[in-house]
Write a protein that holds these residues in place. Structure first.
Motif, short mmCIF file in Angstrom:
data_model
loop_
_atom_site.label_atom_id
_atom_site.label_comp_id
_atom_site.label_asym_id
_atom_site.label_seq_id
_atom_site.Cartn_x
_atom_site.Cartn_y
_atom_site.Cartn_z
N GLY A 37 27.90 10.25 6.69
CA GLY A 37 28.43 9.78 5.48
C GLY A 37 28.21 8.27 5.21
O GLY A 37 28.70 7.91 4.08
N ALA A 38 27.40 7.67 5.99
CA ALA A 38 27.29 6.21 5.58
C ALA A 38 26.43 5.91 4.20
O ALA A 38 25.31 6.69 4.01
N SER A 39 26.97 5.03 3.48
CA SER A 39 26.19 4.84 2.39
C SER A 39 25.21 4.05 2.44
O SER A 39 24.04 4.00 1.41
N ASN A 40 24.88 3.53 3.37
CA ASN A 40 23.60 2.64 3.91
C ASN A 40 22.34 3.45 4.61
O ASN A 40 21.71 2.85 5.08
N SER A 41 22.64 4.88 4.63
CA SER A 41 21.83 5.54 5.23
C SER A 41 20.27 5.57 4.67
O SER A 41 20.30 5.62 3.62
N LEU A 42 19.13 5.54 5.42
CA LEU A 42 17.79 5.40 4.85
C LEU A 42 17.48 6.60 4.23
O LEU A 42 17.97 7.79 4.71
N THR A 43 16.65 6.59 3.28
CA THR A 43 15.89 7.95 2.74
C THR A 43 14.51 7.84 3.15
O THR A 43 14.08 6.97 3.83
N LEU A 44 14.00 9.15 2.94
CA LEU A 44 12.66 9.61 3.42
C LEU A 44 11.66 8.64 2.81
O LEU A 44 10.81 8.03 3.37
N PHE A 45 11.68 8.38 1.48
CA PHE A 45 10.63 7.61 0.91
C PHE A 45 11.41 6.60 -0.23
O PHE A 45 12.20 6.80 -1.00
N GLU A 52 -0.26 16.08 4.66
CA GLU A 52 0.66 17.20 4.99
C GLU A 52 1.99 16.31 5.64
O GLU A 52 1.83 15.07 5.98
N ILE A 53 3.16 16.79 5.30
CA ILE A 53 4.41 16.04 5.75
C ILE A 53 5.17 17.06 6.86
O ILE A 53 5.22 18.28 6.49
N MET A 59 0.85 -1.26 0.06
CA MET A 59 0.04 0.11 0.05
C MET A 59 0.78 1.19 0.13
O MET A 59 1.81 1.42 0.73
N ASN A 60 0.51 2.14 -0.86
CA ASN A 60 1.27 3.55 -0.80
C ASN A 60 0.30 4.45 -0.46
O ASN A 60 -0.85 4.84 -0.89
N PHE A 61 0.59 5.15 0.79
CA PHE A 61 -0.31 6.05 1.50
C PHE A 61 -0.53 7.45 0.65
O PHE A 61 -1.57 7.90 0.83
N THR A 62 0.43 7.63 0.16
CA THR A 62 0.06 8.87 -0.79
C THR A 62 -0.59 8.63 -1.86
O THR A 62 -1.58 9.72 -2.20
N VAL A 63 -0.38 7.70 -2.86
CA VAL A 63 -1.22 7.45 -3.82
C VAL A 63 -2.66 7.23 -3.36
O VAL A 63 -3.84 7.57 -4.12
#
Length: 65
Positions: free
Chosen positions: A22-30, A11-12, A1-5
């Motif tokens: 600087g870690a290459s495995n850092s999480l992204t927001l989406f 609102e965010i 499920m995609n909450f935005t769709v």
């Protein structure tokens, strides 16, 4: 499920803090995934910005109607 769709996000709220990781495995927001349906990007507009005591920023965005 995609909450935005599904129209469940109107609102965010983002908090930006002055910390660098600087870690290459850092999480992204989406995140995306191969098993999820590709969707169009959703545009948000800046509603407000508040400067926090630690130098961070609290930003609130609303979805483009």
């Amino acid at each position: 499920m995609n909450f935005t769709v599904e129209g469940l996000i109107d609102e965010i709220s983002l908090v930006l803090v002055p910390i660098v990781d600087g870690a290459s495995n850092s999480l992204t927001l989406f995140e995306t995934s191969a098993h999820l349906q590709k969707t169009k990007p959703v545009n948000f507009f800046l509603k407000s910005v508040e400067k926090l005591d630690d130098g961070g920023l609290w930003m609130k965005y609303v979805i483009n109607p």
